[in-house]
Motif scaffolding. Structure first.
Motif, short mmCIF file in Angstrom:
data_model
loop_
_atom_site.label_atom_id
_atom_site.label_comp_id
_atom_site.label_asym_id
_atom_site.label_seq_id
_atom_site.Cartn_x
_atom_site.Cartn_y
_atom_site.Cartn_z
N ILE A 286 0.96 -1.22 0.09
CA ILE A 286 0.17 -0.04 0.10
C ILE A 286 0.86 1.24 0.03
CG2 ILE A 286 -1.59 1.26 1.34
CD1 ILE A 286 -2.64 -1.39 2.08
N GLY A 287 1.82 1.28 0.92
CA GLY A 287 2.80 2.48 0.93
C GLY A 287 3.34 2.78 -0.15
N LYS A 288 4.23 1.69 -0.53
CA LYS A 288 5.03 1.91 -1.82
C LYS A 288 4.35 2.10 -3.27
CE LYS A 288 8.51 -1.38 -0.02
NZ LYS A 288 9.24 -2.54 -0.21
N GLY A 289 3.05 1.53 -3.11
CA GLY A 289 2.22 2.15 -4.18
C GLY A 289 1.66 3.45 -4.29
N GLY A 290 2.18 4.04 -3.20
CA GLY A 290 1.55 5.57 -3.16
C GLY A 290 0.20 5.90 -2.74
N HIS A 291 -0.27 4.86 -2.18
CA HIS A 291 -1.81 4.90 -1.56
C HIS A 291 -1.79 5.39 -0.12
CE1 HIS A 291 -2.53 2.79 -5.26
NE2 HIS A 291 -1.85 1.70 -4.82
N THR A 292 -3.13 5.72 0.25
CA THR A 292 -3.32 6.06 1.75
C THR A 292 -4.11 4.90 2.12
OG1 THR A 292 -3.50 8.39 0.96
CG2 THR A 292 -4.65 7.75 3.18
N LEU A 293 -3.72 4.81 3.64
CA LEU A 293 -4.59 3.66 4.38
C LEU A 293 -5.55 4.35 5.26
CD1 LEU A 293 -4.73 0.97 6.01
CD2 LEU A 293 -3.29 1.76 7.71
N VAL A 294 -6.70 3.86 5.12
CA VAL A 294 -7.82 4.32 5.83
C VAL A 294 -8.08 3.45 6.90
CG1 VAL A 294 -10.33 5.44 5.99
CG2 VAL A 294 -8.68 5.96 3.96
N TRP A 295 -8.07 3.55 7.97
CA TRP A 295 -8.13 2.40 9.16
C TRP A 295 -8.89 2.95 10.39
CZ3 TRP A 295 -4.56 5.24 10.35
CH2 TRP A 295 -3.77 5.33 11.60
N GLY A 296 -9.19 1.77 11.27
CA GLY A 296 -9.79 2.35 12.42
C GLY A 296 -9.10 3.16 13.45
N GLY A 297 -7.72 3.59 13.03
CA GLY A 297 -6.89 4.62 13.90
C GLY A 297 -6.21 3.83 14.94
N SER A 298 -6.61 2.48 15.18
CA SER A 298 -5.90 1.93 16.45
C SER A 298 -4.33 1.90 16.48
CB SER A 298 -6.41 0.50 16.90
OG SER A 298 -6.06 0.12 17.92
N GLU A 299 -3.84 1.98 17.71
CA GLU A 299 -2.40 1.66 17.99
C GLU A 299 -2.05 0.42 18.58
OE1 GLU A 299 -0.03 2.94 16.39
OE2 GLU A 299 1.57 3.29 17.70
N SER A 300 -2.98 -0.80 18.11
CA SER A 300 -2.77 -1.92 18.86
C SER A 300 -2.84 -3.09 17.61
CB SER A 300 -3.33 -2.25 19.83
OG SER A 300 -4.88 -2.23 19.80
N GLY A 301 -2.54 -4.37 17.99
CA GLY A 301 -2.95 -5.33 17.06
C GLY A 301 -2.43 -5.26 15.91
N LEU A 302 -3.24 -5.94 14.61
CA LEU A 302 -3.23 -5.82 13.42
C LEU A 302 -3.24 -4.37 12.71
CD1 LEU A 302 -4.40 -9.18 11.56
CD2 LEU A 302 -2.11 -8.48 12.01
N MET A 303 -4.03 -3.59 13.53
CA MET A 303 -4.12 -2.38 12.97
C MET A 303 -2.98 -1.58 13.19
SD MET A 303 -7.84 -0.81 14.03
CE MET A 303 -9.29 -1.55 14.08
N LYS A 304 -2.28 -1.71 14.10
CA LYS A 304 -0.80 -1.09 14.37
C LYS A 304 0.24 -1.83 13.50
CE LYS A 304 3.15 -0.40 17.84
NZ LYS A 304 3.54 0.45 16.92
N VAL A 305 0.28 -2.94 13.27
CA VAL A 305 1.05 -3.54 12.14
C VAL A 305 1.00 -3.14 10.71
CG1 VAL A 305 1.52 -5.84 10.81
CG2 VAL A 305 1.30 -5.91 13.31
N VAL A 306 -0.29 -2.82 10.42
CA VAL A 306 -0.88 -2.37 9.23
C VAL A 306 -0.24 -0.80 8.89
CG1 VAL A 306 -2.26 -1.95 7.30
CG2 VAL A 306 -2.15 -4.12 8.56
N ALA A 307 -0.63 -0.06 10.16
CA ALA A 307 -0.30 1.35 10.10
C ALA A 307 1.34 1.72 10.00
CB ALA A 307 -0.90 2.05 11.31
N ASP A 308 1.91 0.93 10.66
CA ASP A 308 3.34 0.84 10.99
C ASP A 308 4.08 0.52 9.28
OD1 ASP A 308 3.49 1.40 13.68
OD2 ASP A 308 4.03 -0.52 14.06
N GLY A 309 3.58 -0.49 8.87
CA GLY A 309 4.05 -0.96 7.54
C GLY A 309 3.69 -0.05 6.43
#
Length: 179
Positions: A27-50
């Motif tokens: 997602i990031g390398k493709g120049g896209h934006t992540l829209v997500w639940g905003g959480s800083e835990s679990g898989l939400m954090k993993v994806v946001a970090d990535g």
């Protein structure tokens, strides 16, 4: 493209975190934006970090009772009053939806998004990312619904089942006409 990802805020094992991290980097390398639940835990954090580490933007939509766990460095963070408003905002801020591994909340979000699409309330591509066969049973149930006439449009028009992040992103980019 703004890609909404519905997924778990729970901490899970490498069967799920590894593929989630890989998809996030795409997602990031493709120049896209992540829209997500905003959480800083679990898989939400993993994806946001990535996504962040690969240069992508983060748009979080949290809810009042979870605001304390929201990611502080999101490029944009919205706090909804309740879960219904949160789901509506996530859909409004996205161009496409990906459903990843999750629990009852993720399943609730997925079924609402699919129900809205079924009734023509949006035409955004929806991908169910079937990491480690997590959604095999749901996939089979959707096929049965389709075969037995419970879906007013063909299953292939409602949701795309991807076995990995590469397939999911390729489908989204093709659907959106991204080269």
């Amino acid at each position: 493209m703004n890609i909404c990802v519905f997924l778990s805020a729970a901490d899970l094992d490498e069967r799920y975190t590894g593929p989630a991290r890989e998809f996030a980097e795409l997602i990031g390398k493709g120049g896209h934006t992540l829209v997500w639940g905003g959480s800083e835990s679990g898989l939400m954090k993993v994806v946001a970090d990535g996504v962040r580490s690969a240069g992508g933007r983060l748009v979080g939509v949290s809810v009042e009772f979870l605001a304390a766990t929201a990611r502080a460095d999101a490029d944009e963070l919205v706090i909804a009053e309740d879960l219904a408003e949160r789901k509506a905002l996530l859909l409004a801020k996205s161009d496409a939806i990906v459903i990843m591994v999750g629990g009852a909340g993720t399943l609730d979000e997925a079924t609402e998004i699919l129900e809205l699409k079924k009734h023509g309330k949006h035409a955004k591509p929806v991908v169910l990312l079937n990491t480690a066969g997590f959604y095999d049973g749901l996939k089979e149930q959707f096929r049965r619904m389709d075969e037995e006439g419970f879906l007013p449009l063909p299953l292939t028009e409602l949701v795309f089942f991807a076995e990995d992040g590469v397939g999911a992103l390729a489908y989204l980019e093709e659907s959106a006409g991204v080269q």
